[in-house]
Design a protein around this motif. Structure first.
Motif, PDB file in Angstrom:
ATOM      1  N   ILE A 125       0.676  -1.239  -0.052  1.00 25.02           N
ATOM      2  CA  ILE A 125       0.129  -0.066   0.060  1.00 25.02           C
ATOM      3  C   ILE A 125       0.829   1.174  -0.132  1.00 25.02           C
ATOM      4  O   ILE A 125       1.605   1.451   0.761  1.00 25.02           O
ATOM      5  CB  ILE A 125      -0.946  -0.056   1.501  1.00 25.02           C
ATOM      6  N   PRO A 126       0.717   2.057  -1.071  1.00 26.43           N
ATOM      7  CA  PRO A 126       1.552   3.362  -1.033  1.00 26.43           C
ATOM      8  C   PRO A 126       1.210   4.132   0.158  1.00 26.43           C
ATOM      9  O   PRO A 126      -0.130   4.543   0.407  1.00 26.43           O
ATOM     10  CB  PRO A 126       1.195   3.778  -2.258  1.00 26.43           C
ATOM     11  N   TRP A 127       2.377   4.892   0.616  1.00 33.08           N
ATOM     12  CA  TRP A 127       2.070   5.936   1.675  1.00 33.08           C
ATOM     13  C   TRP A 127       1.478   7.343   0.815  1.00 33.08           C
ATOM     14  O   TRP A 127       0.672   8.011   1.553  1.00 33.08           O
ATOM     15  CB  TRP A 127       3.408   6.507   2.119  1.00 33.08           C
ATOM     16  N   ILE A 128       1.816   7.451  -0.213  1.00 31.68           N
ATOM     17  CA  ILE A 128       1.505   8.691  -1.176  1.00 31.68           C
ATOM     18  C   ILE A 128       0.894   7.932  -2.357  1.00 31.68           C
ATOM     19  O   ILE A 128       1.457   7.289  -3.267  1.00 31.68           O
ATOM     20  CB  ILE A 128       2.463   9.831  -1.361  1.00 31.68           C
ATOM     21  N   TYR A 129      -0.342   8.296  -2.829  1.00 28.62           N
ATOM     22  CA  TYR A 129      -1.023   7.802  -3.906  1.00 28.62           C
ATOM     23  C   TYR A 129      -1.158   9.110  -4.859  1.00 28.62           C
ATOM     24  O   TYR A 129      -2.139  10.128  -4.569  1.00 28.62           O
ATOM     25  CB  TYR A 129      -2.395   7.321  -3.605  1.00 28.62           C
ATOM     26  N   ILE A 130      -0.661   9.174  -5.881  1.00 25.83           N
ATOM     27  CA  ILE A 130      -0.739  10.523  -6.834  1.00 25.83           C
ATOM     28  C   ILE A 130      -1.373  10.047  -8.219  1.00 25.83           C
ATOM     29  O   ILE A 130      -0.973   8.951  -8.829  1.00 25.83           O
ATOM     30  CB  ILE A 130       0.690  11.005  -7.257  1.00 25.83           C
ATOM     31  N   GLN A 131      -2.566  10.592  -8.585  1.00 31.01           N
ATOM     32  CA  GLN A 131      -3.394   9.871  -9.878  1.00 31.01           C
ATOM     33  C   GLN A 131      -3.650  11.475 -10.533  1.00 31.01           C
ATOM     34  O   GLN A 131      -4.244  12.558 -10.049  1.00 31.01           O
ATOM     35  CB  GLN A 131      -4.606   9.240  -9.447  1.00 31.01           C
ATOM     36  N   GLY A 132      -3.596  11.358 -11.645  1.00 34.71           N
ATOM     37  CA  GLY A 132      -4.037  12.327 -12.774  1.00 34.71           C
ATOM     38  C   GLY A 132      -3.728  12.257 -14.312  1.00 34.71           C
ATOM     39  O   GLY A 132      -3.145  11.267 -14.719  1.00 34.71           O
ATOM     40  N   THR A 133      -3.758  13.389 -14.713  1.00 37.08           N
ATOM     41  CA  THR A 133      -3.483  13.633 -16.314  1.00 37.08           C
ATOM     42  C   THR A 133      -2.426  14.769 -16.248  1.00 37.08           C
ATOM     43  O   THR A 133      -2.750  15.844 -15.706  1.00 37.08           O
ATOM     44  CB  THR A 133      -4.604  13.564 -17.113  1.00 37.08           C
ATOM     45  N   LYS A 134      -1.262  14.588 -16.816  1.00 35.74           N
ATOM     46  CA  LYS A 134      -0.264  15.756 -17.005  1.00 35.74           C
ATOM     47  C   LYS A 134       0.174  16.206 -15.802  1.00 35.74           C
ATOM     48  O   LYS A 134       0.099  17.376 -15.380  1.00 35.74           O
ATOM     49  CB  LYS A 134      -1.045  16.786 -18.050  1.00 35.74           C
ATOM     50  N   VAL A 135       0.574  15.472 -14.951  1.00 39.38           N
ATOM     51  CA  VAL A 135       1.335  15.666 -13.726  1.00 39.38           C
ATOM     52  C   VAL A 135       2.710  15.427 -13.994  1.00 39.38           C
ATOM     53  O   VAL A 135       3.203  14.461 -14.310  1.00 39.38           O
ATOM     54  CB  VAL A 135       0.621  14.788 -12.817  1.00 39.38           C
ATOM     55  N   HIS A 136       3.593  16.436 -13.347  1.00 43.61           N
ATOM     56  CA  HIS A 136       4.995  16.347 -13.354  1.00 43.61           C
ATOM     57  C   HIS A 136       5.657  16.796 -12.115  1.00 43.61           C
ATOM     58  O   HIS A 136       5.251  17.415 -11.201  1.00 43.61           O
ATOM     59  CB  HIS A 136       5.318  17.332 -14.182  1.00 43.61           C
ATOM     60  N   LEU A 137       5.945  15.601 -11.706  1.00 42.34           N
ATOM     61  CA  LEU A 137       6.700  15.713 -10.165  1.00 42.34           C
ATOM     62  C   LEU A 137       8.250  15.989 -10.497  1.00 42.34           C
ATOM     63  O   LEU A 137       9.068  15.232 -10.970  1.00 42.34           O
ATOM     64  CB  LEU A 137       6.686  14.315  -9.531  1.00 42.34           C
ATOM     65  N   VAL A 138       8.604  17.317  -9.810  1.00 41.60           N
ATOM     66  CA  VAL A 138       9.960  17.823 -10.115  1.00 41.60           C
ATOM     67  C   VAL A 138      10.682  18.164  -8.808  1.00 41.60           C
ATOM     68  O   VAL A 138      10.271  18.689  -7.845  1.00 41.60           O
ATOM     69  CB  VAL A 138       9.948  18.899 -10.906  1.00 41.60           C
ATOM     70  N   ASN A 171       0.147   7.156 -10.644  1.00 42.78           N
ATOM     71  CA  ASN A 171      -0.822   6.692 -11.659  1.00 42.78           C
ATOM     72  C   ASN A 171      -1.214   7.784 -12.372  1.00 42.78           C
ATOM     73  O   ASN A 171      -2.273   8.447 -12.227  1.00 42.78           O
ATOM     74  CB  ASN A 171      -1.782   5.905 -10.751  1.00 42.78           C
ATOM     75  N   VAL A 172      -0.250   8.182 -13.439  1.00 47.44           N
ATOM     76  CA  VAL A 172      -0.529   9.385 -14.081  1.00 47.44           C
ATOM     77  C   VAL A 172      -0.552   9.161 -15.558  1.00 47.44           C
ATOM     78  O   VAL A 172       0.220   8.353 -15.921  1.00 47.44           O
ATOM     79  CB  VAL A 172       0.376  10.350 -13.715  1.00 47.44           C
ATOM     80  N   THR A 173      -1.424   9.845 -16.381  1.00 45.55           N
ATOM     81  CA  THR A 173      -1.223   9.782 -17.754  1.00 45.55           C
ATOM     82  C   THR A 173      -0.646  11.008 -18.235  1.00 45.55           C
ATOM     83  O   THR A 173      -1.041  11.951 -17.976  1.00 45.55           O
ATOM     84  CB  THR A 173      -2.774   9.581 -18.396  1.00 45.55           C
ATOM     85  N   ASN A 174       0.269  10.813 -19.180  1.00 48.77           N
ATOM     86  CA  ASN A 174       1.284  11.869 -19.583  1.00 48.77           C
ATOM     87  C   ASN A 174       1.819  12.622 -18.589  1.00 48.77           C
ATOM     88  O   ASN A 174       1.510  13.880 -18.534  1.00 48.77           O
ATOM     89  CB  ASN A 174       0.467  12.704 -20.716  1.00 48.77           C
ATOM     90  N   GLY A 175       2.822  11.938 -17.782  1.00 47.75           N
ATOM     91  CA  GLY A 175       3.499  12.782 -16.795  1.00 47.75           C
ATOM     92  C   GLY A 175       4.687  12.403 -16.618  1.00 47.75           C
ATOM     93  O   GLY A 175       5.440  11.738 -17.714  1.00 47.75           O
ATOM     94  N   SER A 176       5.408  13.156 -15.738  1.00 49.53           N
ATOM     95  CA  SER A 176       6.887  12.823 -15.788  1.00 49.53           C
ATOM     96  C   SER A 176       7.523  13.018 -14.222  1.00 49.53           C
ATOM     97  O   SER A 176       6.782  13.677 -13.506  1.00 49.53           O
ATOM     98  CB  SER A 176       7.939  13.861 -16.608  1.00 49.53           C
TER      99      SER A 176
END
Length: 196
Positions: A125-138, A171-176
């Motif tokens: 189970i993830p501590w942090i769940y990130i979900q969306g479209t065009k999300v960039h984690l920098v 869990n991202v579509t079109n991200g980095s």
């Protein structure tokens, strides 16, 4: 057997979407590639010393879930002491100039993982769940910035594998993901089931 886990996992310039070597991918994402437009607002994550920042972090993500840049400030050590979901994000840049710290207490982590509502990955189970479209984690190119601290060495030293969280699901579509550091993870770092 991991006797000394001093591993630093650096996710550097890991881009979903096929960026060619040598290409200025940040410029392409912001301007030339049409993949997403410049965020219309900037949201700074607040921090209170010796307090769990998780509720405040989640609130910022709810208020800035579309066309925004969410900024974890430089030199700030955020206390991510509770599991979080950052969902329904669209055209969002998450800029981590500071660092996020999980609890440094095995029992506290296990208790929270046992009641964590985040969807499990194939590992944990993830501590942090990130979900969306065009999300960039920098992250940051500095030594301290852009880091997630898991305090996992104590888990590895005693061989404890019960209710260990995975750090994050992206869990991202079109991200980095770029310039992110995972320091002494409890278990796995990132699960990346997204598309492109």
């Amino acid at each position: 057997m991991w006797t000394s886990l001093t591993t630093i996992l650096v996710l550097s310039s890991f881009a979903l979407g096929g960026v060619e070597a040598g290409e200025d991918w940040e410029r392409r994402l912001w301007n030339g590639g049409g993949q997403h437009s410049t965020p219309s607002k900037k949201c700074v994550v607040p921090h209170k010393k010796n307090t769990d920042d998780s509720a405040a972090i989640v609130e910022v993500f709810k208020n800035c879930s579309k066309n925004a840049e969410i900024i974890f400030e430089k030199d700030v050590k955020y206390n991510a002491w509770s599991p979080m979901s950052w969902t329904a994000l669209e055209n969002v840049v998450i800029t981590i100039k500071g660092s996020l710290h999980l609890p440094n207490n095995i029992t506290a982590v296990q208790q929270k993982v046992a009641t964590n509502p985040n969807p499990p990955s194939s590992y944990a189970i993830p501590w942090i769940y990130i979900q969306g479209t065009k999300v960039h984690l920098v992250g940051a190119t500095t030594k301290e910035g852009g880091a997630f601290h898991g305090y996992g060495q104590q888990w590895w030293d005693i061989g404890n594998r019960t209710l260990r969280p995975q750090l994050a699901t992206f869990n991202v579509t079109n991200g980095s993901i770029s310039n992110i550091k995972v320091i002494k993870p409890v278990a796995w770092g990132f699960n990346v089931p997204g598309v492109n």
